[in-house]
Write an enzyme that holds these catalytic residues in place. Sequence first.
Site, PDB file in Angstrom:
ATOM      1  N   TYR A 158       0.837  -1.195   0.000  1.00 40.05           N
ATOM      2  CA  TYR A 158       0.000   0.000   0.000  1.00 40.05           C
ATOM      3  C   TYR A 158       0.880   1.256   0.000  1.00 40.05           C
ATOM      4  O   TYR A 158       0.668   2.177  -0.799  1.00 40.05           O
ATOM      5  CB  TYR A 158      -0.928  -0.007   1.216  1.00 40.05           C
ATOM      6  N   LYS A 162       1.131   4.024  -3.070  1.00 35.02           N
ATOM      7  CA  LYS A 162       0.739   5.419  -2.876  1.00 35.02           C
ATOM      8  C   LYS A 162       1.909   6.380  -3.068  1.00 35.02           C
ATOM      9  O   LYS A 162       1.719   7.520  -3.518  1.00 35.02           O
ATOM     10  CB  LYS A 162       0.104   5.588  -1.498  1.00 35.02           C
TER      11      LYS A 162
END
Length: 297
Positions: A158, A162
């Site tokens: 994640y 990002k």
Amino acid sequence: MSIDGRPTGRLAGKVVLVTGAARGIGEHTARLAAARGARLALVGLEPDRLAALTAELGPGHVWFPADVTDQAELSAAVDGTVTALGGIDAVVANAGVANRGTIAVGDVEALVRTVEVNLIGAMRTAAATVPALTARRGYLLIVSSAAAFAALPGMAAYCASKAGVEHFGTAIRLELAHRGVAVGTAHPSWVDTDLVREARADLPAFEAALAKLPWPMRRTTTVQECAAAFVRAIERRQRRVYVPRAVAAVQAVRSVLVSPLADRLIGRTARDTVPLIEEQSRALGRGFGASTPDVPR
């Protein structure tokens, strides 16, 4: 608001395409944009929820089923939007997922899928919508995260996705400026969505670790507050969006957050929490939250 009750603000009559619109931040951003007069194109993987939301918003809005990792499906959604609504003025590349587990304990396909949806999906969404945005000198808001600024154990894929989204947005901002297209990146911290609630419920050790983070990284923002920040960004064509605004301070000290000092400080907690996260991930037996659509769970 006009005398006849129609919205007259900056979004009145504008066409806004939102990916990941079936729930969470995308759903509430769509609601608020529609309330301010925008016409919405809702894109996502849950047709029943998309259809229900479109019906709730009323006439002048459309929805399309599409996986943001599938270029043909995205292109069909964009073409359908242009045909139905005449063009696209703004895009919110919001679709995202978060896997469970670590690099040592977890499904590698879930890690890969997280990067595919969050980063590659943003790239594909941008590529699919650039011609329509160029035609109207529009605005593209790509959803990154506060996780782009700081690495957290148990969130490797994640955080990587990002961080990639942030730099992708920064680069294409320069590429698209001469076309009149403005690009913004959004950096929410924890938002009270299904994704975040399920992560906390699935992994109690992760929830405990979040509680130990310094402010504002441990704060949970309402989905309505986040949606309001996104709609404001569309109206103002903002370069950066921080939710809450104090996340801007985190971005300003990002070099400290990836320093050897941060490794030592975070590592002290990680030595205890990571084995627990791994144990709980094994017991969970799935790579994603229960509401994440159309992925191996």
